[in-house]
Design a protein around this motif. Structure first.
Motif, PDB file in Angstrom:
ATOM      1  N   GLY A 172       0.587  -1.089   0.174  1.00  0.00           N
ATOM      2  CA  GLY A 172       0.304  -0.267  -0.003  1.00  0.00           C
ATOM      3  C   GLY A 172       0.647   1.637  -0.610  1.00  0.00           C
ATOM      4  N   ASP A 173       0.386   2.455   0.984  1.00  0.00           N
ATOM      5  CA  ASP A 173       1.788   4.011   0.793  1.00  0.00           C
ATOM      6  C   ASP A 173       2.852   3.054   1.407  1.00  0.00           C
ATOM      7  OD1 ASP A 173      -0.087   5.540   0.318  1.00  0.00           O
ATOM      8  OD2 ASP A 173      -1.475   5.682   1.880  1.00  0.00           O
ATOM      9  N   TRP A 174       2.754   1.686   2.842  1.00  0.00           N
ATOM     10  CA  TRP A 174       4.067   1.745   2.795  1.00  0.00           C
ATOM     11  C   TRP A 174       4.892   0.899   1.514  1.00  0.00           C
ATOM     12  CZ3 TRP A 174       6.189   2.850   7.298  1.00  0.00           C
ATOM     13  CH2 TRP A 174       5.232   3.467   8.820  1.00  0.00           C
ATOM     14  N   HIS A 175       6.321   1.127   1.945  1.00  0.00           N
ATOM     15  CA  HIS A 175       6.703  -0.750   1.320  1.00  0.00           C
ATOM     16  C   HIS A 175       7.988  -0.602   2.572  1.00  0.00           C
ATOM     17  CE1 HIS A 175       9.526   2.868   0.171  1.00  0.00           C
ATOM     18  NE2 HIS A 175      10.469   2.786  -0.179  1.00  0.00           N
ATOM     19  N   VAL A 176       8.640  -2.129   2.610  1.00  0.00           N
ATOM     20  CA  VAL A 176       9.575  -2.969   3.457  1.00  0.00           C
ATOM     21  C   VAL A 176      10.696  -3.122   2.770  1.00  0.00           C
ATOM     22  CG1 VAL A 176      10.381  -5.146   5.081  1.00  0.00           C
ATOM     23  CG2 VAL A 176       8.269  -3.921   5.374  1.00  0.00           C
ATOM     24  N   ARG A 177      12.071  -2.443   3.146  1.00  0.00           N
ATOM     25  CA  ARG A 177      13.543  -2.777   2.931  1.00  0.00           C
ATOM     26  C   ARG A 177      14.115  -3.482   2.741  1.00  0.00           C
ATOM     27  NH1 ARG A 177      14.500   3.619   0.774  1.00  0.00           N
ATOM     28  NH2 ARG A 177      12.573   3.746  -0.001  1.00  0.00           N
ATOM     29  N   VAL A 178      14.609  -4.462   3.142  1.00  0.00           N
ATOM     30  CA  VAL A 178      15.471  -6.027   3.907  1.00  0.00           C
ATOM     31  C   VAL A 178      16.739  -6.005   2.463  1.00  0.00           C
ATOM     32  CG1 VAL A 178      16.040  -8.335   3.678  1.00  0.00           C
ATOM     33  CG2 VAL A 178      13.193  -7.555   4.847  1.00  0.00           C
ATOM     34  N   HIS A 179      17.810  -5.284   3.447  1.00  0.00           N
ATOM     35  CA  HIS A 179      18.985  -5.529   3.505  1.00  0.00           C
ATOM     36  C   HIS A 179      19.689  -6.391   3.724  1.00  0.00           C
ATOM     37  CE1 HIS A 179      17.746  -1.489   1.091  1.00  0.00           C
ATOM     38  NE2 HIS A 179      17.430  -0.688   2.839  1.00  0.00           N
ATOM     39  N   GLU A 180      19.948  -7.065   2.954  1.00  0.00           N
ATOM     40  CA  GLU A 180      21.314  -8.294   3.561  1.00  0.00           C
ATOM     41  C   GLU A 180      22.660  -8.232   2.716  1.00  0.00           C
ATOM     42  OE1 GLU A 180      20.001 -12.761   2.666  1.00  0.00           O
ATOM     43  OE2 GLU A 180      18.278 -10.947   1.555  1.00  0.00           O
ATOM     44  N   ILE A 240      16.634  -3.877   8.027  1.00  0.00           N
ATOM     45  CA  ILE A 240      15.135  -3.670   7.871  1.00  0.00           C
ATOM     46  C   ILE A 240      14.403  -2.501   8.166  1.00  0.00           C
ATOM     47  CG2 ILE A 240      12.997  -4.846   7.388  1.00  0.00           C
ATOM     48  CD1 ILE A 240      14.309  -7.343   8.376  1.00  0.00           C
ATOM     49  N   SER A 241      13.928  -2.084   6.955  1.00  0.00           N
ATOM     50  CA  SER A 241      13.476  -0.375   7.350  1.00  0.00           C
ATOM     51  C   SER A 241      11.816  -0.131   6.675  1.00  0.00           C
ATOM     52  CB  SER A 241      13.634   0.745   6.580  1.00  0.00           C
ATOM     53  OG  SER A 241      13.860   0.667   5.322  1.00  0.00           O
ATOM     54  N   ALA A 242      10.573  -0.231   7.134  1.00  0.00           N
ATOM     55  CA  ALA A 242       9.333   0.823   6.879  1.00  0.00           C
ATOM     56  C   ALA A 242       9.621   1.948   6.036  1.00  0.00           C
ATOM     57  CB  ALA A 242       8.452  -0.177   8.014  1.00  0.00           C
ATOM     58  N   GLN A 243       8.778   2.600   5.301  1.00  0.00           N
ATOM     59  CA  GLN A 243       8.597   3.808   4.747  1.00  0.00           C
ATOM     60  C   GLN A 243       7.514   3.179   4.039  1.00  0.00           C
ATOM     61  OE1 GLN A 243      11.745   5.647   4.532  1.00  0.00           O
ATOM     62  NE2 GLN A 243      13.691   4.611   4.830  1.00  0.00           N
ATOM     63  N   PHE A 244       7.228   4.999   4.223  1.00  0.00           N
ATOM     64  CA  PHE A 244       5.920   5.157   4.191  1.00  0.00           C
ATOM     65  C   PHE A 244       5.794   6.609   3.881  1.00  0.00           C
ATOM     66  CE2 PHE A 244       1.678   7.196   5.300  1.00  0.00           C
ATOM     67  CZ  PHE A 244       0.813   7.096   5.028  1.00  0.00           C
ATOM     68  N   ASN A 268      -2.240  10.603   4.663  1.00  0.00           N
ATOM     69  CA  ASN A 268      -2.300  10.887   6.009  1.00  0.00           C
ATOM     70  C   ASN A 268      -1.182  10.378   6.551  1.00  0.00           C
ATOM     71  OD1 ASN A 268      -4.550  12.633   6.090  1.00  0.00           O
ATOM     72  ND2 ASN A 268      -5.626  11.136   4.918  1.00  0.00           N
ATOM     73  N   PRO A 269      -1.314  10.418   7.840  1.00  0.00           N
ATOM     74  CA  PRO A 269      -0.639  10.007   8.752  1.00  0.00           C
ATOM     75  C   PRO A 269      -0.748   8.337   8.914  1.00  0.00           C
ATOM     76  CG  PRO A 269      -0.247  12.357   9.888  1.00  0.00           C
ATOM     77  CD  PRO A 269      -1.874  11.777   8.573  1.00  0.00           C
ATOM     78  N   ALA A 270      -0.154   7.244   9.054  1.00  0.00           N
ATOM     79  CA  ALA A 270      -0.648   5.533   8.583  1.00  0.00           C
ATOM     80  C   ALA A 270      -0.934   5.399   9.347  1.00  0.00           C
ATOM     81  CB  ALA A 270       0.946   4.941   9.041  1.00  0.00           C
ATOM     82  N   ASN A 271      -2.007   4.548  10.258  1.00  0.00           N
ATOM     83  CA  ASN A 271      -1.902   4.085  11.181  1.00  0.00           C
ATOM     84  C   ASN A 271      -2.353   2.731  11.214  1.00  0.00           C
ATOM     85  OD1 ASN A 271      -4.073   2.626   9.199  1.00  0.00           O
ATOM     86  ND2 ASN A 271      -5.643   4.181   9.654  1.00  0.00           N
ATOM     87  N   GLN A 272      -1.595   2.369  11.062  1.00  0.00           N
ATOM     88  CA  GLN A 272      -0.434   0.716  10.954  1.00  0.00           C
ATOM     89  C   GLN A 272       0.671   0.709  10.109  1.00  0.00           C
ATOM     90  OE1 GLN A 272      -3.828  -2.281   9.840  1.00  0.00           O
ATOM     91  NE2 GLN A 272      -2.585  -3.954  10.343  1.00  0.00           N
ATOM     92  N   VAL A 273       1.055  -0.252  11.162  1.00  0.00           N
ATOM     93  CA  VAL A 273       2.663  -0.481  10.851  1.00  0.00           C
ATOM     94  C   VAL A 273       3.197  -1.805  10.347  1.00  0.00           C
ATOM     95  CG1 VAL A 273       5.248  -0.023  11.568  1.00  0.00           C
ATOM     96  CG2 VAL A 273       3.405   1.114  12.140  1.00  0.00           C
ATOM     97  N   ASN A 328       4.704  -8.972   7.444  1.00  0.00           N
ATOM     98  CA  ASN A 328       3.754  -8.926   8.433  1.00  0.00           C
ATOM     99  C   ASN A 328       2.613  -7.400   7.327  1.00  0.00           C
ATOM    100  OD1 ASN A 328       2.109 -11.602   8.270  1.00  0.00           O
ATOM    101  ND2 ASN A 328       3.659 -11.651   9.640  1.00  0.00           N
ATOM    102  N   TYR A 329       2.095  -7.268   6.959  1.00  0.00           N
ATOM    103  CA  TYR A 329       0.822  -6.084   6.823  1.00  0.00           C
ATOM    104  C   TYR A 329      -0.345  -5.709   7.044  1.00  0.00           C
ATOM    105  CZ  TYR A 329      -0.224  -0.998   6.109  1.00  0.00           C
ATOM    106  OH  TYR A 329      -1.093  -0.091   5.652  1.00  0.00           O
ATOM    107  N   GLN A 330      -1.203  -5.774   7.124  1.00  0.00           N
ATOM    108  CA  GLN A 330      -3.004  -5.977   7.194  1.00  0.00           C
ATOM    109  C   GLN A 330      -3.138  -7.098   7.216  1.00  0.00           C
ATOM    110  OE1 GLN A 330      -3.956  -3.371   4.730  1.00  0.00           O
ATOM    111  NE2 GLN A 330      -4.319  -1.670   6.013  1.00  0.00           N
ATOM    112  N   GLU A 331      -3.940  -7.823   6.471  1.00  0.00           N
ATOM    113  CA  GLU A 331      -4.141  -9.303   5.237  1.00  0.00           C
ATOM    114  C   GLU A 331      -2.568 -10.096   4.695  1.00  0.00           C
ATOM    115  OE1 GLU A 331      -8.382  -9.758   4.086  1.00  0.00           O
ATOM    116  OE2 GLU A 331      -8.518  -8.558   6.078  1.00  0.00           O
TER     117      GLU A 331
END
Length: 599
Positions: free
Chosen positions: A464-472, A560-564, A568-573, A586-589
């Motif tokens: 969604g408006d988030w994305h997760v970055r995994v850096h190895e 690992i970071s999460a970027q939004f 409007n501000p996020a209501n779930q992380v 994991n995020y929502q479903e």
């Protein structure tokens, strides 16, 4: 004020074309619109400035939608400038010459205005004009979208009843067809380059070719139309509901040329989406640009994107280059009784996420407010290539930044990329060419090296408006890491004038544009606000971005970071769990399982 109809669009066109008139010279096809330089000389830059306005003026004059008295200025200027005995002659055209590019607008103008232009010339004037254009058939032309310039010149010769080069026409069409991938996507001569040149060049010219040559060449004409229809199904995702296209790739100083494909569809009467849907996208797009400060004090279009900005320009951007965007105004040559103008705008129904497999990118378009484009494997050896093609994500709402210097995170303006420096230095490097990459419906993954003895695999998961970055990370050096998120608008670069919002694991910043958030999910030490140097972001003259920071000793590391980025501000992380062999996000479903690569 939003552009809602043809009259509104004509008013915007007049706002842009009228300022160029102050730079006209009698009987001279040149406009000196500024003093900055391109790789070609000042004379060619002035010719470019003149001829590019024809992308709008020519078709409009042919349809009776342009003042024919004013069009006499163009006719006189062109006839003098193509006369080899005239002091204002445009001159000889050489291999790979910039003037090859500009011939296309003149060719289309000649086709569209044959009755009021070509047919009114005397035989000598016709010969001069023909001979100047015909130079393109005796010189070398780049093996990319440039071949269409020669194609259009030869199409003009066919329509004017003049000798044309059938062999070049055949070979050039073959070259264009060899660049085709699937689902409407081409590459622009470089298999690692899929950007706006696909819609505003390959499809734009292909539709014009089909429009003019459907009887003479039904096979290629049919191919170009069918490909355009396929292309529209994914290209519609590049635009948000505010009218902004996602800035990505080179030549962004052409601005509303981003929407030129849709204009060409209307002009050639090819309904790639419903007319109502095309109208929604296209008029919103013009409305977006009308609200941006893209004209200089004298009214001339500036070099830049959301404002005047030479830092982001290419070596082929002269003061007249932005008028390439006039290609989008070909829409004004479409009669008012066309169903496009009569239709009621309708927002296309678009899913939240789309994989464009041939272009090797994922797009998200959640609620139509922020298109996020996640590319892999794109590269070209041109100015700011790392910033324009190789960031993790590009945003229609928050734009992206180009590097202004190579010292520190503020000069580097490393939004939406991982910046890496050897400890003890301020020389940060971000991703350029990938060593390996993959794109799926759930993530992009890219393996790369900022410098010797350091290998990084970055996996980006859109949520969604988030994305997760995994850096190895596997490094034999002691390094400093900064994982930059989206940029956001500020009014200066003074940190004391702004307040960040503390959130669990990170920080947030809100402006009238929206909210950005950066959170440490695993391995990072802290989150900092970085105030980028002025004029680095393409949309905002002043900006900041949030970056997750960490120092890494030699060895293997997982960060690992999460970027939004949203209105409007996020209501779930998003959350993450880690096992010996897997990383589970994991995020929502939604749940995405990743196998560790380096660790």
């Amino acid at each position: 004020m939003n552009i809602k109809n043809k009259q509104d669009l004509e008013a915007y066109f007049q706002k842009l074309i009228v300022p160029t008139k102050q730079y006209r010279q009698p009987d001279n096809g040149r406009l000196k619109l500024g003093t900055s330089a391109a790789h070609y000389d000042s004379d060619q830059a002035q010719i470019e400035g003149f001829l590019r306005t024809l992308w709008a003026v020519g078709p409009m004059a042919g349809n009776g939608d342009y003042d024919l008295k004013d069009f006499r200025y163009y006719i006189n200027a062109i006839t003098h400038s193509t006369d080899p005995d005239d002091k204002n002659y445009w001159g000889e055209v050489h291999d790979f010459d910039q003037l090859i590019v500009e011939m296309a607008a003149l060719a289309v103008t000649l086709i569209e205005t044959k009755a009021v232009f070509w047919d009114q010339l005397n035989p000598q004037e016709q010969d001069n004009l023909y001979n100047w254009l015909a130079q393109v058939n005796s010189i070398k032309v780049h093996s990319n979208n440039w071949r269409f310039f020669r194609i259009l010149v030869n199409v003009a010769f066919i329509k004017l009843g003049r000798p044309f080069d059938q062999q070049h026409l055949t070979d050039d069409l073959e070259l264009i067809n060899s660049c085709y991938l699937k689902d409407g996507w081409y590459f622009d001569g470089n298999p690692q380059q899929m950007d706006y040149y696909i819609p505003w060049a390959f499809h734009y010219y292909g539709l014009l070719y089909a429009h003019y040559m459907k009887d003479e060449d039904p096979l290629n004409s049919g191919l170009f139309v069918e490909r355009a229809k396929k292309f529209a199904q994914s290209f519609q995702y590049w635009f948000d509901d505010n009218g902004a296209g996602v800035p990505y790739g080179r030549s962004l100083t052409y601005r509303f040329a981003e929407g030129a494909f849709w204009s060409a569809c209307v002009f050639t009467n090819v309904e790639v989406l419903t007319w109502s849907q095309i109208k929604y996208i296209l008029l919103n797009h013009f409305s977006y640009w009308q609200a941006q400060p893209i004209q200089k004090n004298d009214g001339i279009l500036s070099i830049g994107y959301g404002y005047e900005n030479l830092y982001m320009s290419e070596q082929y951007n002269s003061p007249g280059s932005p008028y390439w965007g006039f290609k989008a105004f070909i829409l004004l040559a479409v009669a008012e009784d066309h169903p496009f103008w009569k239709s009621t705008p309708q927002n296309p129904k678009r899913q939240n996420k789309l994989l464009i497999e041939p272009a090797r990118m994922l797009l998200t378009n959640v609620d139509g407010q922020n298109v996020q484009l996640f590319p892999v494997g794109q590269w070209t050896a041109q100015n700011h290539a790392a910033e324009k093609y190789s960031k993790f994500v590009y945003s229609s709402r928050f734009g992206f930044s180009v590097t202004k210097g190579n010292l520190g995170l503020d000069q580097g303006a490393f939004d939406n990329c991982l910046a890496v420096a050897e400890r003890g230095t301020e020389h940060y490097f971000s991703k350029e060419i990938n060593l390996a990459d993959e794109v799926t419906e759930n993530y992009t993954q890219q393996t790369w090296s900022p410098f010797p003895k350091t290998i990084i695999t970055s996996t980006i998961i859109p949520l969604g408006d988030w994305h997760v970055r995994v850096h190895e990370i596997n490094t034999a050096r002691s390094i400093e890491i900064a994982d930059g998120g989206f940029s956001n608008k500020t009014f200066n670069g003074h940190a004391d004038d702004y307040q960040l919002d503390d959130i669990q694991g990170g920080a947030a910043f809100t402006s009238k544009i929206g909210t950005i958030e950066t959170i440490n999910l695993y391995g990072f030490n802290q989150v900092h606000a970085i105030f980028s140097e002025a004029n680095t972001n393409l949309i905002f003259p002043n900006s900041l971005y949030l970056a997750a920071i960490q120092s890494c000793a030699p060895g293997k590391h997982l960060l690992i970071s999460a970027q939004f980025g949203g209105v409007n501000p996020a209501n779930q992380v998003p959350t993450v769990s880690i096992t010996d062999n897997q990383i589970i996000v994991n995020y929502q479903e939604q749940q995405v399982n990743l196998s560790k690569k380096i660790l």
